[in-house]
Enzyme design. Structure first.
Site, PDB file in Angstrom:
ATOM      1  N   LYS A  28     -31.179   1.815 -10.789  1.00 15.46           N
ATOM      2  CA  LYS A  28     -31.274   0.359 -11.018  1.00 15.46           C
ATOM      3  C   LYS A  28     -30.614  -0.438  -9.899  1.00 15.46           C
ATOM      4  O   LYS A  28     -31.168  -1.412  -9.420  1.00 15.46           O
ATOM      5  CB  LYS A  28     -30.566  -0.042 -12.329  1.00 15.46           C
ATOM      6  CG  LYS A  28     -31.219   0.424 -13.584  1.00 15.46           C
ATOM      7  CD  LYS A  28     -30.558  -0.223 -14.813  1.00 15.46           C
ATOM      8  CE  LYS A  28     -29.086   0.099 -14.950  1.00 15.46           C
ATOM      9  NZ  LYS A  28     -28.792   1.513 -15.233  1.00 15.46           N
TER      10      LYS A  28
ATOM     11  N   ARG B 250     -24.131  13.897  -9.070  1.00 16.93           N
ATOM     12  CA  ARG B 250     -23.329  12.720  -8.720  1.00 16.93           C
ATOM     13  C   ARG B 250     -21.859  12.963  -9.056  1.00 16.93           C
ATOM     14  O   ARG B 250     -20.978  12.617  -8.276  1.00 16.93           O
ATOM     15  CB  ARG B 250     -23.866  11.522  -9.520  1.00 16.93           C
ATOM     16  CG  ARG B 250     -23.230  10.196  -9.216  1.00 16.93           C
ATOM     17  CD  ARG B 250     -24.256   9.106  -9.511  1.00 16.93           C
ATOM     18  NE  ARG B 250     -23.679   7.966 -10.170  1.00 16.93           N
ATOM     19  CZ  ARG B 250     -24.380   6.975 -10.701  1.00 16.93           C
ATOM     20  NH1 ARG B 250     -25.692   6.995 -10.674  1.00 16.93           N
ATOM     21  NH2 ARG B 250     -23.791   5.958 -11.263  1.00 16.93           N
TER      22      ARG B 250
ATOM     23  N   ARG C 164     -15.283   5.496  -8.377  1.00 21.62           N
ATOM     24  CA  ARG C 164     -15.673   5.155  -9.749  1.00 21.62           C
ATOM     25  C   ARG C 164     -15.063   6.138 -10.736  1.00 21.62           C
ATOM     26  O   ARG C 164     -15.414   7.317 -10.753  1.00 21.62           O
ATOM     27  CB  ARG C 164     -17.198   5.145  -9.893  1.00 21.62           C
ATOM     28  CG  ARG C 164     -17.812   3.852  -9.369  1.00 21.62           C
ATOM     29  CD  ARG C 164     -19.259   3.729  -9.746  1.00 21.62           C
ATOM     30  NE  ARG C 164     -19.486   3.634 -11.175  1.00 21.62           N
ATOM     31  CZ  ARG C 164     -20.593   3.138 -11.715  1.00 21.62           C
ATOM     32  NH1 ARG C 164     -21.540   2.665 -10.943  1.00 21.62           N
ATOM     33  NH2 ARG C 164     -20.732   3.098 -13.015  1.00 21.62           N
TER      34      ARG C 164
ATOM     35  N   ARG D  82     -22.198   7.928 -21.063  1.00 20.23           N
ATOM     36  CA  ARG D  82     -22.988   6.732 -20.720  1.00 20.23           C
ATOM     37  C   ARG D  82     -24.468   6.927 -21.078  1.00 20.23           C
ATOM     38  O   ARG D  82     -25.139   5.990 -21.498  1.00 20.23           O
ATOM     39  CB  ARG D  82     -22.816   6.397 -19.230  1.00 20.23           C
ATOM     40  CG  ARG D  82     -21.476   5.699 -18.963  1.00 20.23           C
ATOM     41  CD  ARG D  82     -21.030   5.801 -17.525  1.00 20.23           C
ATOM     42  NE  ARG D  82     -21.928   5.138 -16.609  1.00 20.23           N
ATOM     43  CZ  ARG D  82     -21.941   5.363 -15.302  1.00 20.23           C
ATOM     44  NH1 ARG D  82     -21.113   6.229 -14.780  1.00 20.23           N
ATOM     45  NH2 ARG D  82     -22.767   4.705 -14.529  1.00 20.23           N
TER      46      ARG D  82
END
Ligand code: AMP
Length: 190
Positions: A13, A127, A136, A147
């Site tokens: 996104k 990731r 992060r 998530r």
């Protein structure tokens, strides 16, 4: 033109929103980026959000609704914006409807990036391996999986919500990144 980009974590996104910003002159508004900036700055909102984000859960609706409500009034949003990461549940979507109505703004389209869970889990693990200990705190396998669960439970119902309003435009998020961008531009220009 004001749009939402919707899709699970790891769907791309943010990357696609940046490309739309560059290509269509719409301002990318990422609630995740704003919350991370608030956390880094140590503001009261940031402090409240920090641990929730690290766990991969959603921060309270009133916080993100308040942030977006203020942000869309800024001058750089006058030419249109892309909401990236907001709304994340039906309550936020309903608050957005009211907010846009109050401000005399409209929502033109909701772009959904469609992608299978199996691909996301692979990406999530990759990731996490690449970024563990990086900037992060929520890029570890556990938080990323959380998530994804939160996405299915709370965010995916928005697909139906916007389909019912005739706003949903779905693109194949599993194609190559450039192909996804091409499909998005086709949808936005069509
Ligand atoms: P993102 O960068 O969009 O993946 O967001 C990272 C994290 O920020 C999420 O896992 C949530 O903890 C928080 N967050 C971002 N946007 C929202 C939102 N609209 N509602 C609640 N929490 C959010």
């Amino acid at each position: 033109m004001n749009i939402i980009i919707l899709g699970p974590p790891g769907a791309g996104k943010g990357t696609q929103a940046q490309r739309i910003e560059a290509g269509k002159g719409l301002k990318q508004l990422s609630t995740g980026d704003m919350l991370r900036a608030a956390a880094a700055a140590g503001s009261p909102v940031g402090l409240k959000a920090k641990d929730i984000m690290a766990r991969g859960e959603l921060v309270p609706d009133d916080i993100v609704v308040g942030i977006i409500s203020e942000r869309v009034e800024d001058e750089d949003c006058a030419g249109g914006f892309i909401l990236d990461g907001f709304p994340r549940n039906v309550r936020q979507a309903e608050a957005l409807d009211v907010m846009l109505d109050d401000k005399g703004l409209q929502l033109d389209a909701v772009l959904e990036l469609q992608i299978d869970d199996s691909i996301l889990i692979d990406r999530i693990e990759k990731r996490a391996a690449e970024t563990e200990g990086g900037p992060r705190a929520d890029d570890n396998a556990e938080a990323l999986k959380k998530r994804l669960d939160v996405y299915h439970a709370q965010t995916a119902p928005l697909i139906e919500y916007y389909a019912a309003k005739g706003k949903l435009r779905s693109v194949d998020g599993m194609a190559e990144m450039d192909e996804v961008s091409r499909q998005i531009m086709e949808v936005l220009n069509g």
